[in-house]
Write a protein that holds these residues in place. Structure first.
Motif, short mmCIF file in Angstrom:
data_model
loop_
_atom_site.label_atom_id
_atom_site.label_comp_id
_atom_site.label_asym_id
_atom_site.label_seq_id
_atom_site.Cartn_x
_atom_site.Cartn_y
_atom_site.Cartn_z
N ILE A 4 -47.78 -43.47 -5.75
CA ILE A 4 -47.65 -43.99 -7.11
C ILE A 4 -48.95 -44.71 -7.47
CG2 ILE A 4 -46.40 -45.61 -8.60
CD1 ILE A 4 -43.94 -45.15 -6.81
N LEU A 5 -49.52 -44.34 -8.59
CA LEU A 5 -50.76 -44.96 -9.04
C LEU A 5 -50.50 -45.92 -10.18
CD1 LEU A 5 -53.04 -41.78 -9.13
CD2 LEU A 5 -52.79 -43.44 -7.28
N PRO A 6 -51.26 -47.02 -10.26
CA PRO A 6 -51.11 -47.94 -11.39
C PRO A 6 -51.70 -47.32 -12.66
CG PRO A 6 -52.95 -48.62 -10.04
CD PRO A 6 -52.31 -47.47 -9.32
N ASP A 7 -51.36 -47.91 -13.80
CA ASP A 7 -51.94 -47.45 -15.07
C ASP A 7 -53.35 -48.01 -15.20
OD1 ASP A 7 -49.75 -45.95 -16.09
OD2 ASP A 7 -48.71 -47.83 -16.55
N ASP A 8 -54.22 -47.53 -14.35
CA ASP A 8 -55.58 -48.06 -14.29
C ASP A 8 -56.56 -46.88 -14.19
OD1 ASP A 8 -57.51 -50.43 -13.63
OD2 ASP A 8 -57.90 -48.93 -12.07
N ALA A 29 -58.44 -46.45 -10.75
CA ALA A 29 -57.55 -46.11 -9.65
C ALA A 29 -57.11 -44.64 -9.74
CB ALA A 29 -56.33 -47.01 -9.67
N ILE A 30 -56.80 -44.18 -10.94
CA ILE A 30 -56.39 -42.78 -11.12
C ILE A 30 -57.57 -41.86 -10.86
CG2 ILE A 30 -55.57 -41.08 -12.79
CD1 ILE A 30 -53.93 -43.31 -14.11
N ARG A 31 -58.73 -42.20 -11.40
CA ARG A 31 -59.93 -41.36 -11.21
C ARG A 31 -60.30 -41.25 -9.74
NH1 ARG A 31 -65.10 -44.28 -12.95
NH2 ARG A 31 -64.56 -45.27 -10.95
N SER A 71 -58.49 -41.76 -7.04
CA SER A 71 -57.48 -41.05 -6.24
C SER A 71 -57.56 -39.55 -6.46
CB SER A 71 -56.07 -41.56 -6.60
OG SER A 71 -55.92 -42.91 -6.25
N LEU A 72 -57.76 -39.14 -7.69
CA LEU A 72 -57.91 -37.71 -7.97
C LEU A 72 -59.16 -37.14 -7.31
CD1 LEU A 72 -56.76 -37.37 -11.69
CD2 LEU A 72 -55.76 -36.23 -9.71
N LYS A 73 -60.27 -37.87 -7.38
CA LYS A 73 -61.51 -37.42 -6.74
C LYS A 73 -61.31 -37.22 -5.24
CE LYS A 73 -65.30 -39.20 -9.63
NZ LYS A 73 -66.41 -40.18 -9.68
N ARG A 74 -60.58 -38.13 -4.63
CA ARG A 74 -60.39 -38.11 -3.18
C ARG A 74 -59.48 -36.96 -2.75
NH1 ARG A 74 -58.73 -42.84 -2.94
NH2 ARG A 74 -56.48 -42.46 -2.87
N GLU A 75 -58.49 -36.61 -3.56
CA GLU A 75 -57.47 -35.66 -3.14
C GLU A 75 -57.60 -34.27 -3.72
OE1 GLU A 75 -55.42 -36.40 -0.86
OE2 GLU A 75 -55.37 -38.59 -0.81
N ILE A 76 -58.30 -34.11 -4.80
CA ILE A 76 -58.20 -32.88 -5.58
C ILE A 76 -58.63 -31.63 -4.82
CG2 ILE A 76 -60.50 -33.01 -6.65
CD1 ILE A 76 -59.05 -32.15 -9.29
N GLU A 77 -59.63 -31.74 -3.95
CA GLU A 77 -60.14 -30.56 -3.25
C GLU A 77 -59.23 -30.12 -2.10
OE1 GLU A 77 -64.21 -30.98 -2.21
OE2 GLU A 77 -64.87 -31.35 -4.27
N LEU A 81 -59.36 -36.90 -16.65
CA LEU A 81 -59.56 -35.47 -16.43
C LEU A 81 -60.76 -34.93 -17.18
CD1 LEU A 81 -55.84 -34.28 -16.48
CD2 LEU A 81 -57.34 -34.57 -14.50
N GLU A 82 -61.03 -35.51 -18.31
CA GLU A 82 -62.23 -35.11 -19.07
C GLU A 82 -63.48 -35.46 -18.27
OE1 GLU A 82 -63.86 -33.10 -22.18
OE2 GLU A 82 -61.73 -33.43 -21.84
N GLU A 83 -63.47 -36.62 -17.62
CA GLU A 83 -64.61 -37.05 -16.82
C GLU A 83 -64.79 -36.19 -15.57
OE1 GLU A 83 -65.89 -40.79 -13.98
OE2 GLU A 83 -64.75 -41.23 -15.79
N LEU A 84 -63.65 -35.76 -14.97
CA LEU A 84 -63.72 -34.99 -13.72
C LEU A 84 -64.09 -33.53 -13.92
CD1 LEU A 84 -60.61 -36.34 -11.75
CD2 LEU A 84 -63.02 -36.91 -11.42
N GLY A 85 -64.19 -33.08 -15.18
CA GLY A 85 -64.56 -31.69 -15.43
C GLY A 85 -65.97 -31.39 -14.95
N PRO A 86 -66.63 -30.34 -15.38
CA PRO A 86 -66.17 -29.44 -16.43
C PRO A 86 -65.21 -28.38 -15.89
CG PRO A 86 -68.37 -28.81 -15.71
CD PRO A 86 -68.00 -30.02 -14.94
N PRO A 87 -64.45 -27.72 -16.76
CA PRO A 87 -64.40 -27.97 -18.20
C PRO A 87 -63.57 -29.19 -18.59
CG PRO A 87 -62.87 -26.24 -17.62
CD PRO A 87 -63.59 -26.59 -16.36
#
Length: 501
Positions: free
Chosen positions: A81-85, A88-90, A92-98, A121-127
């Motif tokens: 569970i991630l906080p509305d931050d 923190a969301i960015r 965690s996604l960077k760490r796990e996405i691959e 998600l816009e930052e983690l693109g492209p696209p």
């Protein structure tokens, strides 16, 4: 020799693997099951099993999504569970996405100060973000994105919305990937039991409750996508296309099912431990039982609408001092339903073991400011009885009941069952509540008796020929001795017999 025994895209079951082995093939190259990472977001969320702090609710979506992905042939992993931050969301996604083929993340998808998913998600693109917002309800704030070559789908936070969007968008994808067929068989054609209203300009996925009749009667579930009760009551959903605003009563409708089996008997009304015993025996005998506990008034209404086969009721009428029978007239259902004798129950005040506040009766609730009560939901038979007793006591005291209620601490705190009242007292949330003696004993609480009441069963006449209803009445009669073993319940010789014309 020379025959093809397997084809590209074929799902390998035990049969195909046996055929390959028979030809001497030890290994083949396969497409692995999709690996699906699952996040939930929300400062208010706690994992099931944890103690709930102030303002917290349990995370429903992660459990539903894990089960759904497994059912569709994927390999789910819960990532937390991630906080509305934003950070923190960015991070965690960077760490796990691959590590995964697909990431599902529920919550934080709407456009608002606290909803940051689309910006991450816009930052983690492209696209980055491909879709933000779909012309569908529930599910409008859904986000679809590609980041680091992986698919990320942001699902709404409300449980019904989350599961509905998953079924519409994500499930077909995972099934295609894993080689499972689409669930086209999980649909039925029913008949709208009343007018179903949508909203022009968007695709509406409307949750519905189904009752078996000669065919299937389809009723809209009236609560919102944020309510867990919507998820528990819904058997499926109806699609209403963008240019439609309503489905007329009697019109054929296609229902996409959220369940594998439509209930053999639908029970809507008041909760009781005795009823739970009977339902458990029905399930043991192979019947699929659906129960929704909304109180006695809700049970009468459900029978009147044809939305239930049976309702447990204990509605007290102050004008006649009778239980249940007067409400047959009030709801104009004498020709639609039959009232079957159930059993007597003892209602009273439930207090903590040892009665530390020294509560003696109804007058204490009206007079004292050092006690907090837990009330029952409006429309329940217990609430009707309590309001009557409060009014009578207020008249004896010479005070106005409407003013007196304003001074009762906890009067507006509502619980939907006797069990919920007992749990509130057991955990120190309230000092007193009204409920049945049986439940007080189960939770090792003290009990102050107030009244004896009739808990009966209202059955829709058109359901009387159902095997499930016949079995229910048979079990009710068979279980007389078992019911009498429950402290605070008394079943007489007339149990299971009609008490209305």
């Amino acid at each position: 020799m020379g025959e093809t025994v397997a084809y590209r895209g074929m799902r390998l079951t035990a049969r195909e693997i046996g055929i390959l082995a028979a030809t001497g093939i030890r290994e083949v190259e396969v497409l692995s099951k999709p690996k699906v990472g699952i996040f939930s977001t929300g400062d208010e969320l706690a994992q099931p099993g944890e103690a709930l702090g102030y303002g917290k609710i349990y995370d429903v979506n992660s459990s539903s999504l894990i089960a759904s992905v497994l059912e569709d042939g994927g390999e789910p992993t819960f990532l937390g569970i991630l906080p509305d931050d934003y950070e923190a969301i960015r991070d965690s996604l960077k760490r796990e996405i691959e590590k995964f083929d697909i990431i599902l993340i529920s919550g934080s998808t709407s456009v608002g100060a606290g909803d940051v998913m689309y910006r991450v998600l816009e930052e983690l693109g492209p696209p980055g973000v491909i879709v933000h917002g779909i012309a569908m309800h529930p599910g409008k704030p859904t986000v679809i994105a590609e980041a680091k070559g992986k698919l990320v789908i942001g699902l709404p936070g409300y449980p019904t919305s989350c599961l509905t969007v998953y079924r519409e968008i994500v499930s077909p994808l995972i099934r295609k990937w894993s080689g499972k067929p689409l669930e086209t068989g999980k649909e039925i054609i029913g008949r709208a039991a009343e007018r179903i209203i949508g909203e022009r300009g968007r695709k509406d996925l409307l949750p519905v409750h189904i009752v078996k009749d000669e065919g299937f009667l389809v009723f809209p579930v009236p609560t919102g996508s944020e309510a867990i009760s919507t998820l528990s009551r819904a058997d499926g959903y109806v699609e209403m296309e963008e240019l439609r605003e309503l489905i007329e009563e009697g019109e054929p409708v296609r229902v996409k099912l959220l369940t594998d089996r439509i209930a053999d008997i639908s029970i809507v009304g008041s909760h009781c431990i005795g009823l739970e015993l009977i339902m458990a025996e029905m399930r043991r005998r192979g019947f699929h039982v659906k129960s929704v506990f909304v109180g006695s008034s809700g049970g009468f209404k459900a029978i009147a609408r044809g939305e239930a086969d049976l309702a447990g009721v204990h509605a007290f009428d102050p004008e006649t001092m009778e239980y249940n029978v007067p409400f047959m007239r009030k709801f104009s259902i004498e020709d639609k339903a039959i009232l079957i004798r159930g059993y007597k129950r003892i209602q009273g005040l439930i207090v903590a073991r040892g009665n530390p506040k020294g509560i003696k009766g109804i007058r204490d609730i009206l007079e004292r400011r050092d006690i907090v009560m837990m009330n029952r939901n409006k429309g329940s038979g217990t609430r009707i009885l309590l309001d009557y007793l409060l009014k009578v006591e207020a008249e004896r005291m010479g005070i106005d009941i409407s003013e007196a209620i304003k001074g009762i601490r906890g009067y507006w705190n509502e619980a939907k069952s006797h069990n919920a009242v007992a749990i509130a007292i057991k955990n120190g949330i309230a000092d007193v509540g009204i409920g049945i003696k049986t439940v007080a004993g189960i939770y090792d609480l003290d009990f102050i008796p107030i009244a004896e009441e009739n808990y009966d069963f209202l059955i829709r006449r058109s359901s009387m020929g159902k095997r499930a209803i016949e079995e229910f009445i048979e079990i009710l009669r068979e279980f007389r001795s078992k019911l009498n073993e429950l402290d605070g319940i008394e079943a007489g010789d007339d149990i299971g017999l009609p008490i209305s014309p």
